[in-house]
Design an enzyme around this catalytic site. Structure first.
Site, PDB file in Angstrom:
ATOM      1  N   ILE A  19       0.825  -1.206   0.000  1.00  0.00           N
ATOM      2  CA  ILE A  19       0.000   0.000   0.000  1.00  0.00           C
ATOM      3  C   ILE A  19       0.858   1.254   0.000  1.00  0.00           C
ATOM      4  O   ILE A  19       0.558   2.223  -0.712  1.00  0.00           O
ATOM      5  CB  ILE A  19      -0.947  -0.015   1.221  1.00  0.00           C
ATOM      6  N   SER A 143      -7.328  -1.093   9.555  1.00  0.00           N
ATOM      7  CA  SER A 143      -7.804  -2.283   8.845  1.00  0.00           C
ATOM      8  C   SER A 143      -9.253  -2.523   9.214  1.00  0.00           C
ATOM      9  O   SER A 143      -9.707  -2.114  10.293  1.00  0.00           O
ATOM     10  CB  SER A 143      -6.970  -3.506   9.221  1.00  0.00           C
ATOM     11  N   TYR A 156      -1.848  -8.248  15.622  1.00  0.00           N
ATOM     12  CA  TYR A 156      -2.195  -7.349  14.509  1.00  0.00           C
ATOM     13  C   TYR A 156      -3.564  -6.721  14.740  1.00  0.00           C
ATOM     14  O   TYR A 156      -3.744  -5.501  14.596  1.00  0.00           O
ATOM     15  CB  TYR A 156      -2.178  -8.148  13.211  1.00  0.00           C
TER      16      TYR A 156
END
Length: 322
Positions: A19, A143, A156
């Site tokens: 990204i 996210s 994460y």
């Protein structure tokens, strides 16, 4: 009013692949001035040269975002070289696959240090300059797991939830400070085709893959560019992300069970065993420096499948989807 992109000085962390790399190229097409940060100097130099060819001006600044002094130095380079700092994109991230109890604690801390404290360091470096100028845009790439949660990636997931909370807190403080031209935006991508899955630490014994459906990194890059032109507090990238957020809101128990099953069945390549690896947690990998991880079209679940599942769930719940 945000400055025109061609007149803006923009920092992007995690710019050597995925990204971050895609975002740098999209900004370069609009002739932005870029400071590109990551641990891999050779890969950063490649991205900088490509940005220059596209019409931008790029400076590669090797940076480990877990080290606050290096992030502070990155911000100073923007001021010393270009006289201002207009946009800071917190994007650097690492990932890890393991059951919660089986995550080595050093690895657990490393994910939090990179994904969360890396963003804290970035915000603390950029905001003083934004306040001095009276303007600026901080973009935090989180996210969709910050909405839905996910098994096997607890460090994460925790970091991405925390990033969303960090953005919320900063927006509130800026409101209290009457700083309407300083913006904090949060990006919530769904499953994106990047090398993060090749880079990830993995202690499951099962080879990982991108979760279906997979979206191109350019979609996230375009969203980030759009936020500079028109800031928004939060944006989801990928249709599946919107549907998961809807399911989590209206039927959280059902959504958690569906997400757990999908991840267990679709986030791994069961026919390919994997030896334990720390991935790029502690040392960067010299390969997988491109934008794509070659995951598009590799899954068994398509965007149409997700739409169909969402429509059936919506019918049961009495909620229309258009």
């Amino acid at each position: 009013m945000p400055r025109a992109i061609k007149d803006s000085v923009i920092v992007i962390t995690g710019a050597s692949s995925g990204i971050g790399r895609a975002t740098a190229l999209e900004f370069a097409k609009q002739r932005a001035t870029l400071l590109l940060a990551a641990r891999r100097e050779a890969a950063l130099q490649e991205v900088a040269q490509e940005c220059d060819r596209l019409g931008g001006k790029a400076l590669a600044v090797p940076t480990d975002v877990t080290i606050e002094s290096e992030v502070q130095s990155l911000a100073r380079r923007a001021i010393e070289n270009f006289g201002r700092l207009d946009v800071w994109v917190n994007n650097a991230a690492v990932s890890l696959f393991a059951r919660f109890e089986q995550v080595p604690m050093e690895s657990f801390r490393r994910v939090i240090d990179t994904n969360l404290f890396g963003y804290i360091h970035g915000a603390r470096a950029a905001l003083p300059y934004f306040r001095e100028q009276g303007s600026g845009t901080l973009i935090n790439v989180s996210s969709v797991v910050a909405i839905t949660g996910q098994p096997y990636t607890s460090p994460y997931t925790i970091s991405k939830y925390a990033i969303r909370g960090l953005s919320d807190s900063l927006r509130m403080e800026l409101y209290l400070d009457n700083a309407p031209d300083i913006h904090v935006c949060t990006v919530l991508p769904a499953s994106i085709d990047t090398p993060i899955f090749q880079h990830a630490a993995n202690y499951t014994g099962r080879k990982t893959k991108a979760l279906s459906p997979v979206y191109p990194a350019k979609d996230v890059a375009d969203a980030i560019v759009g936020l500079v032109e028109k800031p928004q507090r939060e944006i989801i990238v990928g249709q599946a992300g919107y549907l998961l957020a809807l399911e989590k809101t209206v039927a959280p128990d059902l959504e958690e069970r569906m997400m757990a099953r999908q991840v267990d069945e679709d986030h791994f390549q069961d026919y390919k065993p994997a030896t334990p690896t720390d991935g790029n947690l502690f040392e960067p990998m010299q390969d997988y420096t491109g934008i794509s991880g070659n995951w598009l079209g590799t899954g068994g679940i398509t965007t149409q499948d997700v739409w169909d599942l969402a429509r059936r769930a919506a019918k049961v719940l009495g909620i229309p989807i258009y």
